[in-house]
Design an enzyme around this catalytic site. Structure first.
Site, short mmCIF file in Angstrom:
data_model
loop_
_atom_site.label_atom_id
_atom_site.label_comp_id
_atom_site.label_asym_id
_atom_site.label_seq_id
_atom_site.Cartn_x
_atom_site.Cartn_y
_atom_site.Cartn_z
N THR A 42 7.44 4.86 8.90
CA THR A 42 8.32 4.85 10.07
C THR A 42 9.64 5.55 9.77
O THR A 42 10.23 6.17 10.66
CB THR A 42 8.56 3.39 10.50
OG1 THR A 42 7.33 2.86 10.98
CG2 THR A 42 9.61 3.26 11.59
N SER A 59 1.62 4.09 6.44
CA SER A 59 1.24 3.43 5.18
C SER A 59 0.11 2.42 5.34
O SER A 59 -0.45 1.96 4.35
CB SER A 59 2.45 2.81 4.49
OG SER A 59 2.77 1.55 5.04
N THR A 105 6.68 0.63 5.79
CA THR A 105 6.91 -0.76 5.39
C THR A 105 5.60 -1.55 5.22
O THR A 105 5.58 -2.56 4.51
CB THR A 105 7.76 -1.51 6.44
OG1 THR A 105 7.07 -1.52 7.68
CG2 THR A 105 9.14 -0.91 6.59
N ASP A 106 4.52 -1.09 5.88
CA ASP A 106 3.34 -1.96 5.97
C ASP A 106 2.68 -2.24 4.62
O ASP A 106 2.16 -3.34 4.40
CB ASP A 106 2.31 -1.38 6.95
CG ASP A 106 2.78 -1.54 8.40
OD1 ASP A 106 3.76 -2.27 8.63
OD2 ASP A 106 2.17 -0.93 9.30
C1 SIN Z 1 4.04 2.42 8.06
O1 SIN Z 1 3.94 1.45 7.32
O2 SIN Z 1 3.85 3.59 7.70
C2 SIN Z 1 4.39 2.22 9.50
C3 SIN Z 1 5.25 1.03 9.74
C4 SIN Z 1 6.58 1.11 9.09
O3 SIN Z 1 6.90 1.96 8.26
O4 SIN Z 1 7.40 0.22 9.43
#
Ligand code: SIN
Length: 322
Positions: free
Chosen positions: A20, A66, A99-100
């Site tokens: 993100t 991710s 973050t995932d």
């Molecule tokens: C991801 O994990 O690539 C998408 C969600 C995020 O980064 O918060």
């Protein structure tokens, strides 16, 4: 690429993997409904001044959401981190990441990197095109951590908190401060662009180089959760695959246990059948905080401090090493 505003004699290397933090939306200002991993790491560093005395060098390793993180990207990250950290003039590496699964990548790198230099993962909960994106501040904080004189180990920086790779978990699907470190709490906080430490920087398990499995050589490890009404059906399917010699059949199973390593009786019986045919079975906590304590009558070894997703990585690496 070396960042144009960079003038320092020491370098920080920034490796982009998407997420993100590198996300964008066609709808100006939107926080949701964006596409992760569209903006290059060079573009993310566009408006940045490097920490004083440092030059920035950016490399795009991957460009993905991710949730789709894969072992090929982990291999590439491991190789580029080892490569750059071996340079005397490189103080540390920053990795931009979604973050995932950031906690999984952080734990993988913590388990395999040999250099004590800092590797700091930066992320964001809002895409780069949001009205108030959080990525730039998180990236700035991550660079400041990597530039800190005595910083060490693999950390995740988000919303002003610095987490270590073993304890960190994503705890919230939306709010900007989306991570926690459970009982241990964060390693420290960012204050006025400087880390304030609450406990020592994390240490890597080994200073020896660790061999990372190549493509096609990662042992398959599945996670099966114990829950009300659980059955042994999934595990029995995995056992049958193995007994039928299916290519890539499971080598290990991590059971996500309720309470202090307790398992639904039907799941436990199936896991015992799996163990009997040579599948390595481990138990990790389904609870978000605390650690598992050993009990005398346990059927399987516990991974006391690890979440199921991190226990899976630890078991894959252990099975690969043999
Ligand atoms: C991801 O994990 O690539 C998408 C969600 C995020 O980064 O918060």
């Amino acid at each position: 690429m070396t960042h144009p505003s960079s003038t320092g004699s020491r370098r920080l290397v920034v490796l982009g993997t998407g997420g993100t933090i590198a996300g964008s939306s066609p709808q100006a200002g939107a926080n949701l409904g964006y596409t992760a991993g569209t903006v290059s790491v060079e573009a993310l560093l566009g408006g940045f001044t490097a920490p004083e005395g440092f030059a920035l060098h950016a490399e795009q390793i991957a460009q993905l959401d991710s949730k789709d993180m894969d072992t090929a990207t982990w291999q590439a990250l491991h190789e580029r981190c080892e490569h750059w950290l071996a340079h005397d003039d490189v103080a540390g590496v920053v990795i931009t990441h979604g973050t995932d699964t950031i906690e999984e990548t952080a734990f993988f790198l913590h388990s395999v990197l040999s250099s004590p230099k800092p590797v700091v993962l930066a992320c964001a909960m809002r895409p780069s095109t949001a009205l108030m994106p959080d990525g730039p501040q998180n990236l700035r904080d991550a660079l400041a951590v990597a530039a800190t004189v005595d910083a060490a180990g693999v950390t995740v920086v988000c919303a002003g908190d610095i987490h270590d790779a073993v304890a960190v978990r994503k705890t919230h699907p939306y709010r900007l401060n989306a991570f926690g470190s459970g009982d241990t709490g964060p390693v420290g906080y960012m204050e006025e662009g400087q880390p304030r430490l609450l406990r020592p920087w994390p240490r890597r398990p080994s200073s020896e180089p660790v061999t990372v499995p190549g493509a096609g050589h990662w042992p398959r490890v599945e996670i099966v959760l114990s829950h009300a009404g659980a059955s042994g059906t999934l595990i029995d399917t995995l056992v049958r695959e193995r007994q039928n010699g299916v290519c890539g059949a499971v080598a290990g199973i991590v059971l996500g246990a309720t309470g202090n390593a307790s398992l639904h009786r039907d799941l436990e019986q199936a896991a015992l059948r799996a163990q009997a045919v040579g599948i390595e079975v481990r138990v990790a906590a389904r609870c978000n905080e605390g650690r598992l304590l050993p009990t005398p009558d346990a059927s399987f070894p516990i991974m006391a401090d690890l979440s199921p997703v991190k226990a899976r990585i630890a078991l894959m690496l252990a099975l690969y090493r043999g």
